[in-house]
Every structure is written in C-alpha cells, then in structure tokens.
Motif scaffolding. Structure first.
Motif, PDB file in Angstrom:
ATOM      1  N   VAL A   1      41.742  29.891  39.709  1.00  0.00           N
ATOM      2  CA  VAL A   1      40.691  30.844  40.063  1.00  0.00           C
ATOM      3  C   VAL A   1      40.909  31.272  41.509  1.00  0.00           C
ATOM      4  O   VAL A   1      41.069  30.422  42.385  1.00  0.00           O
ATOM      5  CB  VAL A   1      39.294  30.225  39.912  1.00  0.00           C
ATOM      6  CG1 VAL A   1      38.211  31.247  40.260  1.00  0.00           C
ATOM      7  CG2 VAL A   1      39.089  29.688  38.495  1.00  0.00           C
ATOM      8  N   CYS A  57      41.817  33.500  36.462  1.00  0.00           N
ATOM      9  CA  CYS A  57      40.659  34.392  36.586  1.00  0.00           C
ATOM     10  C   CYS A  57      40.424  34.694  38.060  1.00  0.00           C
ATOM     11  O   CYS A  57      40.523  33.807  38.911  1.00  0.00           O
ATOM     12  CB  CYS A  57      39.418  33.755  35.974  1.00  0.00           C
ATOM     13  SG  CYS A  57      38.071  34.933  35.666  1.00  0.00           S
ATOM     14  N   SER A  58      40.117  35.948  38.363  1.00  0.00           N
ATOM     15  CA  SER A  58      39.961  36.368  39.756  1.00  0.00           C
ATOM     16  C   SER A  58      38.645  37.087  39.960  1.00  0.00           C
ATOM     17  O   SER A  58      38.027  37.609  39.029  1.00  0.00           O
ATOM     18  CB  SER A  58      41.117  37.289  40.160  1.00  0.00           C
ATOM     19  OG  SER A  58      41.141  38.449  39.337  1.00  0.00           O
ATOM     20  N   ALA A  81      36.215  30.688  34.016  1.00  0.00           N
ATOM     21  CA  ALA A  81      37.330  29.770  33.777  1.00  0.00           C
ATOM     22  C   ALA A  81      36.832  28.427  33.257  1.00  0.00           C
ATOM     23  O   ALA A  81      37.448  27.825  32.364  1.00  0.00           O
ATOM     24  CB  ALA A  81      38.119  29.576  35.069  1.00  0.00           C
ATOM     25  N   ALA A  93      33.888  33.993  38.762  1.00  0.00           N
ATOM     26  CA  ALA A  93      35.161  33.871  38.054  1.00  0.00           C
ATOM     27  C   ALA A  93      35.402  32.412  37.665  1.00  0.00           C
ATOM     28  O   ALA A  93      35.922  32.117  36.585  1.00  0.00           O
ATOM     29  CB  ALA A  93      36.305  34.388  38.919  1.00  0.00           C
ATOM     30  N   LEU A  94      35.014  31.493  38.552  1.00  0.00           N
ATOM     31  CA  LEU A  94      35.135  30.069  38.234  1.00  0.00           C
ATOM     32  C   LEU A  94      34.271  29.717  37.026  1.00  0.00           C
ATOM     33  O   LEU A  94      34.673  28.905  36.178  1.00  0.00           O
ATOM     34  CB  LEU A  94      34.738  29.226  39.443  1.00  0.00           C
ATOM     35  CG  LEU A  94      34.905  27.707  39.291  1.00  0.00           C
ATOM     36  CD1 LEU A  94      35.394  27.081  40.594  1.00  0.00           C
ATOM     37  CD2 LEU A  94      33.602  27.035  38.865  1.00  0.00           C
TER      38      LEU A  94
END
Length: 349
Positions: free
Chosen positions: A107, A50-51, A93, A89-90
């Motif tokens: 991430v 995930c970004s 995730a 994003a973290l």
C-alpha cells in the motif's frame, strides 16, 4: 475475522516544503525500495497493490497510472487505486487479504501540494451546490470548528498553542518531519487559528506492507496485528453537524474494538490543533495515552499520505517494542468529515 493481518513494514520520505526537482515517481521510488528491503520481498512477491493519491493535486486525470512505473506493472500485477488518503487504500488491501485472495499487499500513497494553492484545491471536496461555489477554504472551515470549540468551553487559544508546541517538540526525534522543535505560534491565519495551529504545506510519500498469518511472522520479528479497522462518514453539509464532536470517529473506534481495552499510543491525523481536541474526546483518549509521538500532521502533512503515515508510525512503534497496543486514525474532507480508525497490537512480550 478468521484471518489475522498485520503491518510488517513501513517507510516514508523526508517531507519537504517543495520537491520541484522530483516527479511523483522519483519521489515515491526510494520509499518503495525501502519498504520492500525491510521485508526482503520483491515486487513479484506482492499479491496485491493498492495506492492512494489525488488527481486534483497533480492537475491531470489518472495521474496515479504514472507512479505504477515506480512499482513495476509488468508482468501484470493485481492493482487498485483510491482517490483518497492512503489509509483508505490500506482498508481496501486489508479487505482483500481477509478474503484469502492474497497473502501480502503493498500500500502506498503520495502527494505534492507545493505546485498549487492547496487551500483552493481542497474546496473541490465540498458540496458542489451550496458550499463549493462560495470557495470557503480548508483553513477557514477549520477556524469555524475551532471557534465552535472555544464557544463551547472545550478549549482556548493557549491550549491550542500548547498542542502545536507539543507536537513539534515530539517531531524533534522524527528525521522525516518537515517542522521540528520550537516553531513560533505566529499571527492569526484565520481567527482563532494561528500559523502554529495549522499544518505545513509540503510534499511526501509513504508505503506499508501487509501480510497474513504465518507469512507476517516470517517477514517481521514483531508484526503489528490489525485487531480492528473501520471507517465512517459525517453528513456532507457542515450545517447538519456538531463541529465540536465527531460521531463518525467514535463509531469507527467502537467498531474497530478501540474501547475494549486501553491503548497506550495514538497517532491521530489532526491537521489542525483544534481537531486533536475533538478526536481526544470522541476516541476517549486520556492523559495517560501518548498522542502523536511522531509529531503528527502538525509536523508533516503530505496530503493523501498523512493518514497512511499515522498507521505506519503506530505500527513502527510496535515493531521496535515502544508500545503494545496503538490506535491509528486517518481523516479526509473538511472538519473531520470522514474518519478511519485502526487498532494495532503486538504479540505479548
């Protein structure tokens, strides 16, 4: 939570005023290689990626798809993206790993603020009907917040200067920071904020790896367990908010369990010195808490990565035994509009 998730590795770039010679992919790839090397994992071992980034910074739609070349998207991977700081994003995730659909997650986040006028770009976050047409930039809005704090008696210009000086002195030990050591407070940029009260403009990237349960212990000698993670948002209209307080940060901290036991370290995403004043009060951080030992966003503020870096820096201190229980904070939007709080702990020593 029935499943324990931890940050097991963190890496970041050297944050610089400009990286004209590098594309986003070239800036990001060394960071991705480093974070994988810290765990011995390969891209094929990652269960979810995930970004976080912004198309407005890059100036083109779906710009994040280019950086997937640096990750390696073939054979096909499970991947997602948020148009937010990498801390958010973290959060995605972390949620994915809690479901049990994956055991590891990569991430990453990046931002190149140098090519354009960042103060103008950030106006696009504002209410499109009432605020954005007026083009109030991020520094002007932060100055309104700072003046509100001064008028309320919560701080003054000398106290704000001390925050900037302390942050950049702490950054002396941070080889990745853009500003280190004594930095002149300078002239007023937008009164009452001086140059030293504001973050540097620069480019940078960061990445972390998350892992669940026993997998985390296999990958890291002392994982930074995420004991709680929550994010909340303030009203979009600045006129509907008390700029001297942050109820959303306080609520996020409460839901994340930050008030259950004291923390010894806090990495706060406070791009302006005045915002640290607000966050210290909202998050109930006393003088005994070490705040921003990395230098924080006043030493390096790569937009879209600075919040993820706060989580990574807090986790790295747990990894090396420099702290046991840390609070990490990330924000997005004007005047601390959106706030995310993570509580990280290491195993007892």
């Amino acid at each position: 939570m029935t499943r324990q998730i931890a940050v097991v590795a963190f890496a970041q770039s050297d944050h610089r005023r400009t990286t004209d010679e590098l594309s986003e992919v070239e800036m990001l790839m060394p960071v991705l290689h480093e974070v994988l090397e810290r765990t011995g994992l390969r891209t094929s071992d990652i269960g979810f990626t995930c970004s976080g980034s912004s198309d407005y910074l890059a100036g083109r739609a779906f710009s994040f798809t280019m950086t997937l070349d640096g990750v390696g998207a073939w054979p096909p991977i499970s991947e997602s993206h948020v148009e937010m700081d990498g801390a958010f994003a973290l959060y995605e995730a972390w949620s994915k790993l809690l479901t049990g659909d994956a055991d590891t997650a990569l991430v990453y986040a990046y931002g190149k603020s140098s090519p354009g006028s960042l103060r103008d770009v950030l106006t696009r976050q504002l209410d499109p009907y009432y605020l954005a047409p007026l083009w109030p930039d991020s520094v002007a809005l932060a100055a309104l917040q700072a003046q509100a704090l001064i008028d309320a008696g919560d701080t003054d210009e000398s106290a704000l200067a001390a925050i900037g000086a302390r942050s950049r002195a702490a950054a002396t030990a941070n080889p990745h920071a853009q500003l280190r050591g004594p930095v002149p407070q300078g002239d007023h940029l937008v009164r009452p904020l001086r140059t030293g009260d504001c973050p540097p403009i620069g480019d940078g990237a960061a990445a972390v790896i998350l892992a669940a349960g026993d997998r985390a212990r296999q990958l890291c000698a002392r994982p930074a367990w995420i004991r709680g993670l929550d994010h909340r948002i303030e009203p979009h209209s600045l006129g509907a908010r008390d700029l001297t307080d942050s109820p959303s940060a306080r609520l996020a901290a409460e839901r994340a369990g930050a008030f259950e036991r004291p923390v010894d370290t806090a990495e706060l995403h406070a791009p302006f010195s005045s915002q640290e004043v607000v966050l210290r009060k909202a998050l109930r951080l006393g003088e005994e808490v070490v705040v921003n030992p990395s230098g924080g966003a006043l030493a390096a503020n790569p937009v879209m990565a600075a919040g993820l870096i706060r989580i990574g820096e807090a986790a790295a201190r747990i990894h090396r035994g420099a702290c046991d229980r840390a609070l990490a904070h990330a924000t997005s939007g004007p005047c601390l509009q959106q706030n995310l709080v993570a509580v990280l702990e290491g195993d007892p020593r």
